[in-house]
Motif scaffolding. Structure first.
Motif, PDB file in Angstrom:
ATOM      1  N   ASP A  59       0.859  -1.189   0.000  1.00  0.00           N
ATOM      2  CA  ASP A  59       0.000   0.000   0.000  1.00  0.00           C
ATOM      3  C   ASP A  59       0.889   1.231   0.000  1.00  0.00           C
ATOM      4  O   ASP A  59       1.937   1.264   0.665  1.00  0.00           O
ATOM      5  CB  ASP A  59      -0.890   0.036   1.247  1.00  0.00           C
ATOM      6  N   LEU A  60       0.462   2.261  -0.727  1.00  0.00           N
ATOM      7  CA  LEU A  60       1.202   3.529  -0.763  1.00  0.00           C
ATOM      8  C   LEU A  60       0.219   4.650  -0.454  1.00  0.00           C
ATOM      9  O   LEU A  60      -0.830   4.771  -1.087  1.00  0.00           O
ATOM     10  CB  LEU A  60       1.840   3.742  -2.144  1.00  0.00           C
ATOM     11  N   GLU A  61       0.570   5.463   0.526  1.00  0.00           N
ATOM     12  CA  GLU A  61      -0.336   6.518   1.005  1.00  0.00           C
ATOM     13  C   GLU A  61       0.448   7.816   1.174  1.00  0.00           C
ATOM     14  O   GLU A  61       1.567   7.820   1.682  1.00  0.00           O
ATOM     15  CB  GLU A  61      -0.942   6.086   2.338  1.00  0.00           C
ATOM     16  N   VAL A  62      -0.153   8.923   0.740  1.00  0.00           N
ATOM     17  CA  VAL A  62       0.480  10.240   0.890  1.00  0.00           C
ATOM     18  C   VAL A  62      -0.517  11.196   1.542  1.00  0.00           C
ATOM     19  O   VAL A  62      -1.661  11.308   1.099  1.00  0.00           O
ATOM     20  CB  VAL A  62       0.931  10.817  -0.464  1.00  0.00           C
ATOM     21  N   LYS A  63      -0.081  11.866   2.599  1.00  0.00           N
ATOM     22  CA  LYS A  63      -0.897  12.878   3.272  1.00  0.00           C
ATOM     23  C   LYS A  63      -0.119  14.195   3.304  1.00  0.00           C
ATOM     24  O   LYS A  63       1.093  14.190   3.521  1.00  0.00           O
ATOM     25  CB  LYS A  63      -1.214  12.454   4.715  1.00  0.00           C
ATOM     26  N   THR A  64      -0.820  15.304   3.093  1.00  0.00           N
ATOM     27  CA  THR A  64      -0.167  16.611   3.198  1.00  0.00           C
ATOM     28  C   THR A  64      -1.009  17.536   4.064  1.00  0.00           C
ATOM     29  O   THR A  64      -2.235  17.518   4.012  1.00  0.00           O
ATOM     30  CB  THR A  64       0.031  17.264   1.813  1.00  0.00           C
ATOM     31  N   VAL A  65      -0.328  18.330   4.874  1.00  0.00           N
ATOM     32  CA  VAL A  65      -0.974  19.360   5.700  1.00  0.00           C
ATOM     33  C   VAL A  65      -0.144  20.627   5.602  1.00  0.00           C
ATOM     34  O   VAL A  65       0.946  20.636   5.035  1.00  0.00           O
ATOM     35  CB  VAL A  65      -1.120  18.910   7.172  1.00  0.00           C
ATOM     36  N   ASN A  66      -0.664  21.706   6.177  1.00  0.00           N
ATOM     37  CA  ASN A  66       0.039  22.985   6.050  1.00  0.00           C
ATOM     38  C   ASN A  66       1.312  23.032   6.888  1.00  0.00           C
ATOM     39  O   ASN A  66       1.405  22.449   7.965  1.00  0.00           O
ATOM     40  CB  ASN A  66      -0.884  24.144   6.437  1.00  0.00           C
ATOM     41  N   SER A  67       2.294  23.731   6.363  1.00  0.00           N
ATOM     42  CA  SER A  67       3.579  23.939   7.031  1.00  0.00           C
ATOM     43  C   SER A  67       4.247  25.143   6.378  1.00  0.00           C
ATOM     44  O   SER A  67       3.974  25.464   5.216  1.00  0.00           O
ATOM     45  CB  SER A  67       4.482  22.702   6.895  1.00  0.00           C
ATOM     46  N   ARG A  68       5.113  25.811   7.102  1.00  0.00           N
ATOM     47  CA  ARG A  68       5.767  27.002   6.550  1.00  0.00           C
ATOM     48  C   ARG A  68       6.684  26.656   5.384  1.00  0.00           C
ATOM     49  O   ARG A  68       6.864  27.438   4.467  1.00  0.00           O
ATOM     50  CB  ARG A  68       6.590  27.706   7.643  1.00  0.00           C
ATOM     51  N   PHE A  69       7.269  25.462   5.439  1.00  0.00           N
ATOM     52  CA  PHE A  69       8.210  25.042   4.402  1.00  0.00           C
ATOM     53  C   PHE A  69       7.807  23.663   3.867  1.00  0.00           C
ATOM     54  O   PHE A  69       6.805  23.100   4.291  1.00  0.00           O
ATOM     55  CB  PHE A  69       9.635  25.009   4.960  1.00  0.00           C
ATOM     56  N   LEU A  70       8.597  23.145   2.931  1.00  0.00           N
ATOM     57  CA  LEU A  70       8.377  21.784   2.443  1.00  0.00           C
ATOM     58  C   LEU A  70       9.083  20.820   3.394  1.00  0.00           C
ATOM     59  O   LEU A  70      10.307  20.833   3.521  1.00  0.00           O
ATOM     60  CB  LEU A  70       8.923  21.627   1.019  1.00  0.00           C
ATOM     61  N   ASP A  71       8.297  19.988   4.051  1.00  0.00           N
ATOM     62  CA  ASP A  71       8.819  19.047   5.054  1.00  0.00           C
ATOM     63  C   ASP A  71       8.386  17.640   4.648  1.00  0.00           C
ATOM     64  O   ASP A  71       7.212  17.293   4.747  1.00  0.00           O
ATOM     65  CB  ASP A  71       8.266  19.420   6.430  1.00  0.00           C
ATOM     66  N   ILE A  72       9.348  16.832   4.163  1.00  0.00           N
ATOM     67  CA  ILE A  72       9.048  15.503   3.624  1.00  0.00           C
ATOM     68  C   ILE A  72       9.448  14.428   4.635  1.00  0.00           C
ATOM     69  O   ILE A  72      10.574  14.409   5.132  1.00  0.00           O
ATOM     70  CB  ILE A  72       9.790  15.263   2.299  1.00  0.00           C
ATOM     71  N   ASN A  73       8.509  13.532   4.931  1.00  0.00           N
ATOM     72  CA  ASN A  73       8.771  12.420   5.846  1.00  0.00           C
ATOM     73  C   ASN A  73       8.321  11.127   5.175  1.00  0.00           C
ATOM     74  O   ASN A  73       7.163  10.991   4.773  1.00  0.00           O
ATOM     75  CB  ASN A  73       8.000  12.616   7.154  1.00  0.00           C
ATOM     76  N   VAL A  74       9.257  10.177   5.054  1.00  0.00           N
ATOM     77  CA  VAL A  74       8.976   8.927   4.341  1.00  0.00           C
ATOM     78  C   VAL A  74       9.166   7.734   5.282  1.00  0.00           C
ATOM     79  O   VAL A  74      10.193   7.614   5.950  1.00  0.00           O
ATOM     80  CB  VAL A  74       9.906   8.754   3.113  1.00  0.00           C
ATOM     81  N   ARG A  75       8.166   6.863   5.315  1.00  0.00           N
ATOM     82  CA  ARG A  75       8.263   5.601   6.059  1.00  0.00           C
ATOM     83  C   ARG A  75       8.021   4.457   5.075  1.00  0.00           C
ATOM     84  O   ARG A  75       6.960   4.397   4.448  1.00  0.00           O
ATOM     85  CB  ARG A  75       7.225   5.560   7.187  1.00  0.00           C
ATOM     86  N   MET A  76       9.011   3.564   4.966  1.00  0.00           N
ATOM     87  CA  MET A  76       8.924   2.491   3.968  1.00  0.00           C
ATOM     88  C   MET A  76       9.809   1.327   4.377  1.00  0.00           C
ATOM     89  O   MET A  76      10.696   1.466   5.226  1.00  0.00           O
ATOM     90  CB  MET A  76       9.362   3.031   2.596  1.00  0.00           C
ATOM     91  N   PRO A  77       9.611   0.157   3.774  1.00  0.00           N
ATOM     92  CA  PRO A  77      10.467  -0.998   4.068  1.00  0.00           C
ATOM     93  C   PRO A  77      11.928  -0.695   3.746  1.00  0.00           C
ATOM     94  O   PRO A  77      12.229   0.085   2.831  1.00  0.00           O
ATOM     95  CB  PRO A  77       9.913  -2.080   3.127  1.00  0.00           C
ATOM     96  N   TYR A  78      12.817  -1.283   4.508  1.00  0.00           N
ATOM     97  CA  TYR A  78      14.245  -1.000   4.365  1.00  0.00           C
ATOM     98  C   TYR A  78      14.754  -1.264   2.952  1.00  0.00           C
ATOM     99  O   TYR A  78      15.727  -0.648   2.505  1.00  0.00           O
ATOM    100  CB  TYR A  78      15.047  -1.838   5.375  1.00  0.00           C
ATOM    101  N   GLN A  79      14.093  -2.172   2.232  1.00  0.00           N
ATOM    102  CA  GLN A  79      14.535  -2.498   0.872  1.00  0.00           C
ATOM    103  C   GLN A  79      14.444  -1.311  -0.080  1.00  0.00           C
ATOM    104  O   GLN A  79      15.071  -1.303  -1.132  1.00  0.00           O
ATOM    105  CB  GLN A  79      13.693  -3.640   0.300  1.00  0.00           C
ATOM    106  N   LEU A  80      13.653  -0.298   0.306  1.00  0.00           N
ATOM    107  CA  LEU A  80      13.443   0.852  -0.573  1.00  0.00           C
ATOM    108  C   LEU A  80      14.250   2.077  -0.156  1.00  0.00           C
ATOM    109  O   LEU A  80      14.105   3.142  -0.740  1.00  0.00           O
ATOM    110  CB  LEU A  80      11.948   1.223  -0.590  1.00  0.00           C
ATOM    111  N   ASN A  81      15.113   1.917   0.831  1.00  0.00           N
ATOM    112  CA  ASN A  81      15.891   3.067   1.311  1.00  0.00           C
ATOM    113  C   ASN A  81      16.718   3.723   0.208  1.00  0.00           C
ATOM    114  O   ASN A  81      16.951   4.926   0.226  1.00  0.00           O
ATOM    115  CB  ASN A  81      16.815   2.650   2.459  1.00  0.00           C
ATOM    116  N   PHE A  82      17.138   2.936  -0.783  1.00  0.00           N
ATOM    117  CA  PHE A  82      17.951   3.482  -1.858  1.00  0.00           C
ATOM    118  C   PHE A  82      17.158   4.462  -2.729  1.00  0.00           C
ATOM    119  O   PHE A  82      17.734   5.214  -3.514  1.00  0.00           O
ATOM    120  CB  PHE A  82      18.507   2.342  -2.730  1.00  0.00           C
ATOM    121  N   LEU A  83      15.831   4.481  -2.567  1.00  0.00           N
ATOM    122  CA  LEU A  83      14.972   5.356  -3.373  1.00  0.00           C
ATOM    123  C   LEU A  83      14.690   6.711  -2.715  1.00  0.00           C
ATOM    124  O   LEU A  83      13.997   7.545  -3.297  1.00  0.00           O
ATOM    125  CB  LEU A  83      13.626   4.663  -3.636  1.00  0.00           C
TER     126      LEU A  83
END
Length: 293
Positions: free
Chosen positions: A21-45
């Motif tokens: 499953d792939l899910e993206v949520k966005t809320v307001n923030s002063r800047f662009l703040d990216i947080n990614v949680r994924m299986p370790y196999q995808l860390n290279f991405l």
């Protein structure tokens, strides 16, 4: 067209090799703040994921979740260490005998608690294959999310336009009330001074100069002109392309500053009441602007 910073997108991918499953949520923030949680196999991405997000989103907090039912994103082989399982079973029986515990109380779950008995080995997948699938799915979700942000932006545009119209109407009232205010201040000051001070002791030229000085200090025409300009500028940015949230936030602060100055200079009760209404409207605008990209 303005865009909201609030959005959501989700997809599920399944084939013979992958299930996630792939899910993206966005809320307001002063800047662009990216947080990614994924299986370790995808860390290279991670870098490629960040670049893809920046292609579609300029501002806001972005939370990305890539989840699989297993610990890994692909198929998993299960290997059993039978020798270890047998050895644990024998050891548990010895412990039960020594401790006077019934052997019937020993069950399979006691053995499986040892993570080395069942070993989950994920299938090795080609990095290019994973990148193509995951980034492709992410881009589709981002497109969906951007459309949602645009729709919410339309609602914000409608509300902001309505509030700006109300603000301008109130500013028109202030302008009408302030038409003769400078002369009124001069007349009021001259009358008060004339009634309380012996005219023989007053230098008429000095008195006239002081009256003009104090009348100028209470004049609000410059603030009114600047506030009209801020409203026009705000309306223009509402129709502009690209991220405009920070600019609108700055303009709304300037509108509030000019309104506060008008209120502090005003003595007419009608003016004071109108500026209170204007400040209420601007506070609504400032709150709405906080969610614009």
């Amino acid at each position: 067209m303005i865009k909201s910073m609030t959005g959501f997108g989700k997809t599920h991918f399944l084939n013979e090799e992958l299930n996630f499953d792939l899910e993206v949520k966005t809320v307001n923030s002063r800047f662009l703040d990216i947080n990614v949680r994924m299986p370790y196999q995808l860390n290279f991405l991670e870098d490629k994921i960040n670049k893809l997000i920046k292609k579609y989103i300029s501002r806001g907090r972005v939370d990305i979740f890539i989840r699989s039912k297993n610990k890994s994103i692909g198929n998993t082989a299960i290997k059993v260490n039978l020798d270890l399982a047998k050895d644990m079973g024998e050891k548990l029986k010895v412990i039960a005998d020594q401790a006077g515990i019934s052997k019937e109380r020993i069950n399979l779950s006691d053995i499986l608690r040892n993570e080395d008995v069942l070993v989950f080995e994920p299938e090795e997948l080609d990095d290019d294959f994973l990148a193509t699938i995951v980034l492709g799915q992410l881009e589709e979700v981002l497109k969906e999310l951007v459309e949602m942000r645009k729709e919410e932006g339309k609602n914000l545009h409608k509300d902001l336009s309505s509030n700006l119209k109300d603000l301008k109407e109130n500013l028109d009232k202030v302008k009408d009330l302030a038409t003769d205010i400078k002369q009124e201040i001069k007349d009021k000051l001259y009358k008060s001074i004339s009634e309380n001070i012996d005219s023989k002791l007053v230098d008429e030229d000095r008195l006239a100069a002081e009256i003009v000085y104090y009348a100028d200090k209470q004049d609000i025409n410059e603030e009114i002109t600047r506030l009209y300009s801020h409203i026009d500028q705000f309306n223009k940015y509402l129709e502009a392309e690209g991220p405009i949230g920070k600019k609108l936030d700055f303009i709304s602060q300037e509108m509030l500053r000019e309104t506060n100055t008008i209120a502090s200079k005003s003595q007419k009760i009608e003016l004071i009441n109108t500026t209170i209404e204007m400040k209420t409207i601007i506070e609504k605008i400032k709150e709405q602007v906080q969610n614009i990209e």
